[in-house]
Design a protein around this motif. Sequence first.
Motif, PDB file in Angstrom:
ATOM      1  N   ARG A 222     -36.577 -58.361  -5.660  1.00  0.00           N
ATOM      2  CA  ARG A 222     -37.409 -58.320  -6.869  1.00  0.00           C
ATOM      3  C   ARG A 222     -37.294 -59.621  -7.648  1.00  0.00           C
ATOM      4  N   ALA A 223     -36.066 -60.162  -7.722  1.00  0.00           N
ATOM      5  CA  ALA A 223     -35.873 -61.433  -8.414  1.00  0.00           C
ATOM      6  C   ALA A 223     -36.638 -62.552  -7.728  1.00  0.00           C
ATOM      7  N   ALA A 230     -42.541 -53.834  -1.154  1.00  0.00           N
ATOM      8  CA  ALA A 230     -42.454 -55.023  -0.309  1.00  0.00           C
ATOM      9  C   ALA A 230     -41.019 -55.264   0.133  1.00  0.00           C
ATOM     10  N   GLY A 231     -40.067 -55.034  -0.777  1.00  0.00           N
ATOM     11  CA  GLY A 231     -38.658 -55.194  -0.425  1.00  0.00           C
ATOM     12  C   GLY A 231     -38.241 -54.239   0.665  1.00  0.00           C
ATOM     13  N   LEU A 232     -38.695 -52.990   0.570  1.00  0.00           N
ATOM     14  CA  LEU A 232     -38.361 -52.004   1.598  1.00  0.00           C
ATOM     15  C   LEU A 232     -38.990 -52.365   2.936  1.00  0.00           C
ATOM     16  N   ARG A 233     -40.202 -52.913   2.890  1.00  0.00           N
ATOM     17  CA  ARG A 233     -40.847 -53.327   4.144  1.00  0.00           C
ATOM     18  C   ARG A 233     -40.095 -54.480   4.793  1.00  0.00           C
ATOM     19  N   ARG A 234     -39.500 -55.345   3.981  1.00  0.00           N
ATOM     20  CA  ARG A 234     -38.763 -56.487   4.526  1.00  0.00           C
ATOM     21  C   ARG A 234     -37.406 -56.081   5.086  1.00  0.00           C
ATOM     22  N   HIS A 235     -36.987 -54.857   4.798  1.00  0.00           N
ATOM     23  CA  HIS A 235     -35.711 -54.355   5.306  1.00  0.00           C
ATOM     24  C   HIS A 235     -35.952 -53.009   5.979  1.00  0.00           C
TER      25      HIS A 235
END
Length: 397
Positions: A222-223, A230-235
Amino acid sequence: MNDLASAAVPGRTPYDGSVVRAALRRAAPALLAYAAIRLLGIVTLALWSTADGKNWHTLLAARWDALWYTRVAEQGYGYTVALPNGEVHSNLAFFPLLPWLERGLSALTTLSPADAGLLVAWLTSLGAAWALYATGERLHGPRAGVALAALWAALPVGIVQSMAYSEALFTALAAWSLYAVLAGRWLWAGVPASLAGLTRPVGAAVVAAVWLTAAVTLWRERAGGAGLCAGLRRHPGMLSGVLLAPLGWCGFFLWVGARQGSFTGYLDVQEGWGNGFDGGIAFGSFVWHQLSGPTFAAGLALVVGVGLVIWLHVHGVRQGQPLPLAVYGGAVLLLALTAKGYFGSKPRLMLPAYPLLLPLAVALTRGRPVWTWLVVGAAAVGSAVYGAFWLNGSGPP
């Protein structure tokens, strides 16, 4: 890869047979060193026990908590012992994964549940040593991995790893879960974390490590401008791993609560054993009693030992120990030091806190290999002698 950001970037090589075989070949020196140290401990115990008129096999497979695990495997839950001092010892205090494995192995083989528990401990201790090697190798190179596995084998209470207890099984599950977090394999992290939660109460430390690492990872995303989705998709697999991680621990805790008719049922069972958590008040009183009486030397040694393990944790964090290891090691240490009950069990409760050994493993890699093995060899001999003395005396509670 000392920081979380770099360690958590997943490699995209699938966990196929060739990858596993290659990893096992790299870990072979660590596994051989681990097995040799533990074999030395068992041989020393056998010789000492024979001279003392005792049976080494009984000491490893059919004493203390091993008897309680075997009884759960054979009879299920519901067994209690009422003591004259008012304490009520219920086998609901013992988490179910080890008894389940004992029961399953004894049903499939000619092994007794006690011997099945011993086999589980021996095999999973090798699994734990492999995970420790993989962790050390990933963070600091192969020599650090070998040193970490060897140091864990050579702990003063390392003999517990070879007993029909749950520490070896738990450490293997915890270490592989945290290694999967370091590798960014979140689903692979959640499964052993959930199983660790079915093995020992300190499974909560593994859950905390998975959850806090996931939270910090998403916060960093997020930072960097990425939203939650999007963060969950990247992980990939993070959400599944985070949801899976607490299922074992919470499931058993809630099941005992329902059986006891109280949400705090498991805590009540532990209280019946004289256990529980009081913020370290009882332990502090015990240490003060040691220091203020004729056992001052023992009390001073205890203070030094506690100071050493706290220093190791702080030093590891200051060295840049990845977040999941720092959280897990700190949580195991905190839970051990703030628990009530038999104070002689605290070294055993800290046995799964392998991240505390990482600074020592790294330090050993900075010298010549001959000095590394002299240090490890001396520790192994000391561990073997102490383990034999301990089990032929008061032994684990």
